[in-house]
Design a protein around this motif. Structure first.
Motif, PDB file in Angstrom:
ATOM      1  N   MET A 106      34.829  32.438  77.996  1.00  0.00           N
ATOM      2  CA  MET A 106      34.123  31.883  76.838  1.00  0.00           C
ATOM      3  C   MET A 106      32.628  31.759  77.161  1.00  0.00           C
ATOM      4  SD  MET A 106      35.411  28.499  74.737  1.00  0.00           S
ATOM      5  CE  MET A 106      37.097  28.871  75.177  1.00  0.00           C
ATOM      6  N   VAL A 107      31.910  32.867  77.043  1.00  0.00           N
ATOM      7  CA  VAL A 107      30.476  32.913  77.336  1.00  0.00           C
ATOM      8  C   VAL A 107      29.748  33.460  76.119  1.00  0.00           C
ATOM      9  CG1 VAL A 107      28.678  33.793  78.871  1.00  0.00           C
ATOM     10  CG2 VAL A 107      30.954  33.319  79.778  1.00  0.00           C
ATOM     11  N   LYS A 108      28.597  32.899  75.817  1.00  0.00           N
ATOM     12  CA  LYS A 108      27.795  33.385  74.693  1.00  0.00           C
ATOM     13  C   LYS A 108      26.355  33.583  75.123  1.00  0.00           C
ATOM     14  CE  LYS A 108      25.423  30.867  72.243  1.00  0.00           C
ATOM     15  NZ  LYS A 108      24.757  30.111  71.161  1.00  0.00           N
ATOM     16  N   VAL A 109      25.620  34.350  74.330  1.00  0.00           N
ATOM     17  CA  VAL A 109      24.198  34.551  74.541  1.00  0.00           C
ATOM     18  C   VAL A 109      23.454  33.830  73.430  1.00  0.00           C
ATOM     19  CG1 VAL A 109      24.187  36.714  73.220  1.00  0.00           C
ATOM     20  CG2 VAL A 109      22.362  36.276  74.875  1.00  0.00           C
ATOM     21  N   GLY A 110      22.283  33.325  73.743  1.00  0.00           N
ATOM     22  CA  GLY A 110      21.496  32.640  72.729  1.00  0.00           C
ATOM     23  C   GLY A 110      20.044  32.542  73.151  1.00  0.00           C
ATOM     24  N   ILE A 111      19.221  31.997  72.252  1.00  0.00           N
ATOM     25  CA  ILE A 111      17.811  31.805  72.565  1.00  0.00           C
ATOM     26  C   ILE A 111      17.409  30.385  72.194  1.00  0.00           C
ATOM     27  CG2 ILE A 111      17.354  34.243  72.088  1.00  0.00           C
ATOM     28  CD1 ILE A 111      15.851  33.341  69.565  1.00  0.00           C
ATOM     29  N   THR A 112      16.359  29.903  72.843  1.00  0.00           N
ATOM     30  CA  THR A 112      15.812  28.589  72.528  1.00  0.00           C
ATOM     31  C   THR A 112      14.328  28.592  72.856  1.00  0.00           C
ATOM     32  OG1 THR A 112      16.042  26.190  72.917  1.00  0.00           O
ATOM     33  CG2 THR A 112      16.314  27.616  74.824  1.00  0.00           C
ATOM     34  N   ALA A 113      13.558  27.791  72.148  1.00  0.00           N
ATOM     35  CA  ALA A 113      12.125  27.690  72.443  1.00  0.00           C
ATOM     36  C   ALA A 113      11.937  27.142  73.858  1.00  0.00           C
ATOM     37  CB  ALA A 113      11.442  26.778  71.432  1.00  0.00           C
ATOM     38  N   GLU A 114      11.064  27.776  74.623  1.00  0.00           N
ATOM     39  CA  GLU A 114      10.865  27.382  76.015  1.00  0.00           C
ATOM     40  C   GLU A 114      10.458  25.917  76.143  1.00  0.00           C
ATOM     41  OE1 GLU A 114       9.307  29.910  79.613  1.00  0.00           O
ATOM     42  OE2 GLU A 114       7.582  29.179  78.474  1.00  0.00           O
ATOM     43  N   GLU A 115       9.710  25.420  75.175  1.00  0.00           N
ATOM     44  CA  GLU A 115       9.231  24.037  75.236  1.00  0.00           C
ATOM     45  C   GLU A 115      10.368  23.015  75.190  1.00  0.00           C
ATOM     46  OE1 GLU A 115       8.097  23.433  70.538  1.00  0.00           O
ATOM     47  OE2 GLU A 115       6.921  24.815  71.746  1.00  0.00           O
ATOM     48  N   ARG A 116      11.531  23.425  74.690  1.00  0.00           N
ATOM     49  CA  ARG A 116      12.671  22.521  74.593  1.00  0.00           C
ATOM     50  C   ARG A 116      13.448  22.422  75.898  1.00  0.00           C
ATOM     51  NH1 ARG A 116      16.820  22.146  70.415  1.00  0.00           N
ATOM     52  NH2 ARG A 116      16.610  20.014  71.137  1.00  0.00           N
ATOM     53  N   GLY A 117      13.151  23.276  76.863  1.00  0.00           N
ATOM     54  CA  GLY A 117      13.896  23.258  78.111  1.00  0.00           C
ATOM     55  C   GLY A 117      15.365  23.545  77.853  1.00  0.00           C
ATOM     56  N   ALA A 118      16.254  22.802  78.527  1.00  0.00           N
ATOM     57  CA  ALA A 118      17.695  23.031  78.399  1.00  0.00           C
ATOM     58  C   ALA A 118      18.355  22.087  77.401  1.00  0.00           C
ATOM     59  CB  ALA A 118      18.361  22.882  79.764  1.00  0.00           C
ATOM     60  N   ALA A 119      17.560  21.381  76.600  1.00  0.00           N
ATOM     61  CA  ALA A 119      18.145  20.441  75.634  1.00  0.00           C
ATOM     62  C   ALA A 119      19.122  21.132  74.702  1.00  0.00           C
ATOM     63  CB  ALA A 119      17.042  19.752  74.831  1.00  0.00           C
ATOM     64  N   ARG A 120      18.792  22.365  74.270  1.00  0.00           N
ATOM     65  CA  ARG A 120      19.659  23.092  73.350  1.00  0.00           C
ATOM     66  C   ARG A 120      21.024  23.370  73.974  1.00  0.00           C
ATOM     67  NH1 ARG A 120      20.161  23.104  68.080  1.00  0.00           N
ATOM     68  NH2 ARG A 120      20.670  25.101  67.155  1.00  0.00           N
ATOM     69  N   LEU A 121      21.038  23.631  75.271  1.00  0.00           N
ATOM     70  CA  LEU A 121      22.301  23.912  75.952  1.00  0.00           C
ATOM     71  C   LEU A 121      23.181  22.669  76.010  1.00  0.00           C
ATOM     72  CD1 LEU A 121      22.603  26.847  76.962  1.00  0.00           C
ATOM     73  CD2 LEU A 121      20.213  26.160  76.977  1.00  0.00           C
ATOM     74  N   ARG A 122      22.562  21.522  76.240  1.00  0.00           N
ATOM     75  CA  ARG A 122      23.336  20.275  76.263  1.00  0.00           C
ATOM     76  C   ARG A 122      23.838  19.926  74.867  1.00  0.00           C
ATOM     77  NH1 ARG A 122      19.100  19.356  79.858  1.00  0.00           N
ATOM     78  NH2 ARG A 122      17.821  18.180  78.383  1.00  0.00           N
ATOM     79  N   GLU A 123      23.030  20.214  73.850  1.00  0.00           N
ATOM     80  CA  GLU A 123      23.454  19.955  72.469  1.00  0.00           C
ATOM     81  C   GLU A 123      24.677  20.795  72.080  1.00  0.00           C
ATOM     82  OE1 GLU A 123      18.902  19.001  70.866  1.00  0.00           O
ATOM     83  OE2 GLU A 123      19.931  20.852  70.285  1.00  0.00           O
ATOM     84  N   GLN A 124      24.785  21.973  72.660  1.00  0.00           N
ATOM     85  CA  GLN A 124      25.914  22.850  72.359  1.00  0.00           C
ATOM     86  C   GLN A 124      27.146  22.525  73.186  1.00  0.00           C
ATOM     87  OE1 GLN A 124      24.955  27.133  72.030  1.00  0.00           O
ATOM     88  NE2 GLN A 124      22.863  26.512  72.437  1.00  0.00           N
ATOM     89  N   GLY A 125      26.970  21.725  74.233  1.00  0.00           N
ATOM     90  CA  GLY A 125      28.096  21.427  75.112  1.00  0.00           C
ATOM     91  C   GLY A 125      28.339  22.506  76.145  1.00  0.00           C
ATOM     92  N   ALA A 126      27.297  23.268  76.517  1.00  0.00           N
ATOM     93  CA  ALA A 126      27.444  24.308  77.531  1.00  0.00           C
ATOM     94  C   ALA A 126      27.731  23.662  78.885  1.00  0.00           C
ATOM     95  CB  ALA A 126      26.173  25.150  77.610  1.00  0.00           C
ATOM     96  N   VAL A 127      28.863  23.996  79.481  1.00  0.00           N
ATOM     97  CA  VAL A 127      29.217  23.415  80.777  1.00  0.00           C
ATOM     98  C   VAL A 127      28.341  24.005  81.870  1.00  0.00           C
ATOM     99  CG1 VAL A 127      31.083  23.030  82.427  1.00  0.00           C
ATOM    100  CG2 VAL A 127      31.576  23.035  79.975  1.00  0.00           C
TER     101      VAL A 127
END
Length: 295
Positions: A106-127
């Motif tokens: 269960m792996v996905k690819v995505g993008i996020t604004a660099e200024e947000r750091g890894a916040a987007r990954l935590r919001e998605q529940g990425a282990v």
């Protein structure tokens, strides 16, 4: 006017989760700590959570089961300014491409604004996740498309699948190894991706600790809240959190998940003395739907 819940936030990895609140133009956050008692009682009606940081101008009532928590008009406004909708191709910010692991296979690819750091990954529940590259928005988008076409890597995963596997995760080395294998395939694609995308080295960042998942023992979550009701209470001991989910030990009712997207727009009061367990509708874990937004 009362404080309206705006859902779970992951401002910094070291700080852990926090609940957001809004009253008019004022905002605040309440940090949450694992191992502490957590409870609330919903009051009144659920109102639209607004768009782009602004309150809904009409305070529209929205369905209790909506994970979006917005009225149709605010939903359109939010989408119109969303990177996910490709409506801002001239965005001058730097973006990062990532690979995110949620469970075996269960792996996905995505993008996020660099200024947000890894916040987007935590919001998605990425282990676990690793950065893959950085560059302009459209170069990052092309990298996503290349991975989908060449390797079959999806850009979203149904949220019920993410939730269902958290209780039985493999060892950290195994989950990092699966991500590293995919990273190697992505990096080895002919041409190496868009020229304007800078390749970033593989570094597996594991969120199990910040989510509190490593401290959870025994059976996994058995039920998940499907919506709040006026006067309905939720109370238990907070044992973990991942993405938008809070994991509550409710005693006799077992481990229950509260999707905080269902809390947005509600006025929440203290659960009251002696409150225990969940007095709102729930469903067996595994019966949910896809997570909204850029997931």
């Amino acid at each position: 006017m009362d404080w309206q819940c705006t859902g779970l936030r992951w401002p910094e990895e070291s700080a852990g989760p926090a609940l957001g609140w809004r009253k008019g133009s004022r905002t605040r956050a309440s940090p949450l700590a694992y191992g502490t008692e957590f409870g609330f009682r919903a009051a009144g009606e659920r109102r639209c959570s607004g768009a782009r940081g602004n309150a809904c101008p009409v305070g529209a009532v929205v369905p209790a089961r909506s994970t979006g928590g917005r009225c149709p008009e605010c939903g359109r406004l939010d989408r119109a300014h969303s990177v996910a909708a490709d409506t801002i191709p001239d965005d001058p910010r730097t973006y990062r491409v990532y690979l995110a692991w949620f469970g075996p296979g269960m792996v996905k690819v995505g993008i996020t604004a660099e200024e947000r750091g890894a916040a987007r990954l935590r919001e998605q529940g990425a282990v676990v996740f690793s950065w893959l590259g950085r560059g302009p928005l459209m170069a990052a988008r092309r990298a996503e498309e290349v991975l989908r076409a060449a390797l079959g890597v999806p850009d979203r995963i149904p949220y019920a699948r993410k939730r269902a596997v958290r209780a039985d995760l493999p060892e950290p080395a195994l989950r990092a190894a699966e991500l590293a294998e995919l990273y190697g395939k992505a990096a080895g694609l002919e041409g190496g991706g868009p020229e304007s995308l800078e390749r970033l080295p593989f570094v597996a960042v594991d969120h199990a600790g910040v989510f509190g998942l490593g401290a959870v023992s025994g059976p996994g979550p058995v039920r998940a809240v499907t919506g709040l009701t006026d006067g309905g209470t939720v109370a238990g001991r907070l044992v973990a959190a991942a993405g938008p989910d809070l994991h509550l030990d409710t005693g006799a009712q077992g481990l229950v998940i509260v999707d905080t997207r269902l809390m947005t727009g509600w006025t929440l009061a203290a659960a009251g003395a002696g409150a225990a367990g969940v007095g709102v509708p729930t469903v067996a874990v595994g019966g949910g739907a896809a997570q909204d937004g850029l997931f």
